[in-house]
Enzyme design. Structure first.
Site, PDB file in Angstrom:
ATOM      1  N   PRO A  30       0.828  -1.211   0.000  1.00  0.00           N
ATOM      2  CA  PRO A  30       0.000   0.000   0.000  1.00  0.00           C
ATOM      3  C   PRO A  30       0.860   1.257   0.000  1.00  0.00           C
ATOM      4  CG  PRO A  30      -0.049  -1.078   2.166  1.00  0.00           C
ATOM      5  CD  PRO A  30       0.702  -1.985   1.244  1.00  0.00           C
ATOM      6  N   ASP A  31       0.351   2.344  -0.618  1.00  0.00           N
ATOM      7  CA  ASP A  31       1.067   3.607  -0.491  1.00  0.00           C
ATOM      8  C   ASP A  31       0.644   4.266   0.816  1.00  0.00           C
ATOM      9  OD1 ASP A  31      -1.379   4.795  -0.980  1.00  0.00           O
ATOM     10  OD2 ASP A  31      -0.858   5.637  -2.925  1.00  0.00           O
ATOM     11  N   PHE A  32       0.951   5.535   1.006  1.00  0.00           N
ATOM     12  CA  PHE A  32       0.655   6.187   2.279  1.00  0.00           C
ATOM     13  C   PHE A  32      -0.662   6.950   2.235  1.00  0.00           C
ATOM     14  CE2 PHE A  32       5.160   5.465   2.156  1.00  0.00           C
ATOM     15  CZ  PHE A  32       5.408   4.958   3.418  1.00  0.00           C
ATOM     16  N   ARG A  33      -0.852   7.751   1.160  1.00  0.00           N
ATOM     17  CA  ARG A  33      -1.914   8.753   1.201  1.00  0.00           C
ATOM     18  C   ARG A  33      -3.135   8.454   0.340  1.00  0.00           C
ATOM     19  NH1 ARG A  33       2.908  10.911   1.852  1.00  0.00           N
ATOM     20  NH2 ARG A  33       3.208  12.069   3.793  1.00  0.00           N
TER      21      ARG A  33
ATOM     22  N   ASN B 161      11.083   5.241  -1.246  1.00  0.00           N
ATOM     23  CA  ASN B 161      10.556   3.957  -0.779  1.00  0.00           C
ATOM     24  C   ASN B 161      11.540   3.227   0.127  1.00  0.00           C
ATOM     25  OD1 ASN B 161       8.423   4.667  -2.286  1.00  0.00           O
ATOM     26  ND2 ASN B 161       8.748   3.178  -3.928  1.00  0.00           N
TER      27      ASN B 161
ATOM     28  N   ASP C 193      10.925  -0.100   0.763  1.00  0.00           N
ATOM     29  CA  ASP C 193      10.659  -1.527   0.540  1.00  0.00           C
ATOM     30  C   ASP C 193      11.845  -2.255  -0.096  1.00  0.00           C
ATOM     31  OD1 ASP C 193      10.496  -0.871  -2.254  1.00  0.00           O
ATOM     32  OD2 ASP C 193       8.394  -0.330  -1.982  1.00  0.00           O
TER      33      ASP C 193
ATOM     34  N   HIS D 207      14.636   8.146   2.054  1.00  0.00           N
ATOM     35  CA  HIS D 207      14.009   7.937   3.358  1.00  0.00           C
ATOM     36  C   HIS D 207      14.542   6.678   4.041  1.00  0.00           C
ATOM     37  CE1 HIS D 207      10.478  10.754   2.095  1.00  0.00           C
ATOM     38  NE2 HIS D 207      11.599  11.394   2.337  1.00  0.00           N
TER      39      HIS D 207
HETATM   40  P1  OAD Z   1       2.058   8.830  -1.179  1.00  0.00           P
HETATM   41  O1  OAD Z   1       1.169   7.752  -0.656  1.00  0.00           O
HETATM   42  O2  OAD Z   1       2.011  10.151  -0.503  1.00  0.00           O
HETATM   43  O3  OAD Z   1       1.755   9.091  -2.726  1.00  0.00           O
HETATM   44  C1  OAD Z   1       1.664   8.044  -3.639  1.00  0.00           C
HETATM   45  C2  OAD Z   1       1.239   8.616  -4.990  1.00  0.00           C
HETATM   46  O4  OAD Z   1       1.238   7.560  -5.927  1.00  0.00           O
HETATM   47  C3  OAD Z   1      -0.161   9.233  -4.988  1.00  0.00           C
HETATM   48  O5  OAD Z   1      -0.172  10.414  -5.760  1.00  0.00           O
HETATM   49  C4  OAD Z   1      -1.020   8.134  -5.634  1.00  0.00           C
HETATM   50  O6  OAD Z   1      -2.130   8.651  -6.355  1.00  0.00           O
HETATM   51  C5  OAD Z   1      -0.011   7.529  -6.595  1.00  0.00           C
HETATM   52  N1  OAD Z   1      -0.249   6.110  -6.911  1.00  0.00           N
HETATM   53  C6  OAD Z   1      -0.515   5.083  -6.063  1.00  0.00           C
HETATM   54  N2  OAD Z   1      -0.624   3.917  -6.732  1.00  0.00           N
HETATM   55  C7  OAD Z   1      -0.443   4.224  -8.038  1.00  0.00           C
HETATM   56  C8  OAD Z   1      -0.449   3.454  -9.244  1.00  0.00           C
HETATM   57  N3  OAD Z   1      -0.640   2.120  -9.253  1.00  0.00           N
HETATM   58  N4  OAD Z   1      -0.218   4.101 -10.405  1.00  0.00           N
HETATM   59  C9  OAD Z   1       0.001   5.453 -10.432  1.00  0.00           C
HETATM   60  N5  OAD Z   1       0.016   6.215  -9.348  1.00  0.00           N
HETATM   61  C10 OAD Z   1      -0.188   5.614  -8.162  1.00  0.00           C
HETATM   62  O7  OAD Z   1       3.538   8.229  -1.196  1.00  0.00           O
HETATM   63  P2  OAD Z   1       4.925   9.015  -1.305  1.00  0.00           P
HETATM   64  O8  OAD Z   1       4.814  10.196  -2.198  1.00  0.00           O
HETATM   65  O9  OAD Z   1       5.980   8.011  -1.607  1.00  0.00           O
HETATM   66  O10 OAD Z   1       7.881   8.877   4.433  1.00  0.00           O
HETATM   67  O11 OAD Z   1       5.088   9.508   0.199  1.00  0.00           O
HETATM   68  C11 OAD Z   1       6.227  10.207   0.582  1.00  0.00           C
HETATM   69  C12 OAD Z   1       6.629   9.864   2.004  1.00  0.00           C
HETATM   70  O12 OAD Z   1       5.525  10.037   2.883  1.00  0.00           O
HETATM   71  C13 OAD Z   1       7.030   8.429   2.222  1.00  0.00           C
HETATM   72  O13 OAD Z   1       8.360   8.164   1.845  1.00  0.00           O
HETATM   73  C14 OAD Z   1       6.823   8.236   3.692  1.00  0.00           C
HETATM   74  C15 OAD Z   1       5.539   9.011   3.895  1.00  0.00           C
HETATM   75  O14 OAD Z   1       5.385   9.614   5.109  1.00  0.00           O
HETATM   76  C16 OAD Z   1       8.643   8.144   5.268  1.00  0.00           C
HETATM   77  O15 OAD Z   1       8.593   6.934   5.337  1.00  0.00           O
HETATM   78  C17 OAD Z   1       9.598   8.935   6.085  1.00  0.00           C
END
Ligand code: OAD
Ligand code: ZN
Length: 257
Positions: free
Chosen positions: A13-16, A87, A89, A106
């Site tokens: 999973p992503d974060f946001r 990332n 991972d 990170h």
């Molecule tokens: P986010 O979860 O903030 O953003 C992920 C982005 O990827 C969003 O814009 C989603 O719409 C997009 N996305 C997800 N799945 C996708 C897919 N299959 N195809 C295209 N787009 C997709 O994640 P990050 O930007 O990596 O910090 O977050 C930055 C940091 O915030 C992380 O490194 C983490 C967190 O707090 C730490 O671990 C210190």
């Protein structure tokens, strides 16, 4: 520049992202607010939630997808100056991109350090504890061992400073699967020269692509793997891409995702 969105197609999973993102699925951990999982003050009060997450991300549970292998292919072709990833991972390493080409901005789960005596903790000790649902402790001083993942407020790894030399000489910037919400990483997207095309492949328009777009920006919205596939086709690299993925996946063997 890469973020959590390049690993969602691998099952992480992503974060946001609303609903599926980690921050909206942390209720089980009783956190005061979601970001607390990456805050030192909370970690020292209650390290369990963070280690539960660590266990989920155990290396070997997940495999790189075409996005990671596309970046590897860029490296194989001598075209990758550097991969800046947020990332933790480790899938960039698994895809075969050498450490010298990576900036894990990170941090990483690949190594861990005692929070008290600052000694490095062997990976096998750390993972043995995490996989057994125990908080990993230092062999020498019994302090809590924390993987070298950057928490909010902690300095970024020294390698992050490479951006000072890399961004001014880049002739193309790819921005893949990130919300560009976390600084100082997000601002890197502004450090390439104005004549340099910036290509965003993401579900949504984010960061300066939204609020300070440049004339040569290219935005490919939708799934990142789909966007990368399209780019690979335009480049005429489809067969090479498939060969590389087949070889690498054979090496990793059959398994999850
Ligand atoms: P986010 O979860 O903030 O953003 C992920 C982005 O990827 C969003 O814009 C989603 O719409 C997009 N996305 C997800 N799945 C996708 C897919 N299959 N195809 C295209 N787009 C997709 O994640 P990050 O930007 O990596 O910090 O977050 C930055 C940091 O915030 C992380 O490194 C983490 C967190 O707090 C730490 O671990 C210190
Ligand atoms: Zn110690």
């Amino acid at each position: 520049m890469a973020g959590a969105g390049i690993s969602t197609p691998s099952g992480i999973p992503d974060f946001r992202s609303p609903g599926s993102g980690l921050y909206s699925n942390l209720k089980q951990y009783n956190l005061p607010y979601p970001e607390a999982i990456f805050e030192l003050t909370f970690f020292f009060q209650n390290p369990k939630p963070f280690f539960t997450l660590a266990k989920e991300l155990y290396p070997g549970n997940f495999k790189p997808n075409m996005t990671h292998y596309f970046l590897r292919l860029l490296h194989d072709k001598g075209l990758l100056l550097r991969l800046y990833t947020q990332n933790i991972d480790g899938l960039e390493r698994v895809s075969g991109i050498p450490a010298s080409k990576l900036v894990e901005a990170h941090g990483t789960f690949a190594s861990a350090t005692c929070t008290v005596c600052l000694r490095a903790c062997p990976g096998e000790d750390f993972w043995a504890a995490v996989l057994a649902d125990r908080v990993p402790c230092c062999r020498v001083c019994t302090g809590i061992v924390k993987p070298d993942v950057v928490f909010f407020g902690e300095p970024l790894p020294e390698r992050f400073l490479l951006h000072v030399v890399d961004f001014p000489v880049a002739d193309l910037l790819l921005v893949l699967g990130t919300s560009l919400e976390v600084e100082p990483f997000a601002s890197l997207s502004e450090y390439v020269r104005h004549s340099v095309p910036r290509v965003l492949i993401n579900q949504a328009v984010v960061g300066t692509f939204a609020w300070q777009p440049r004339g040569r920006d290219v935005v490919q919205l939708g799934d990142v793997v789909h966007g990368v596939e399209k780019l690979v086709t335009l480049l005429g690299w489809t067969e090479e891409m498939q060969d590389l993925m087949r070889r690498e996946r054979e090496k990793l063997g059959a398994g999850k995702s």
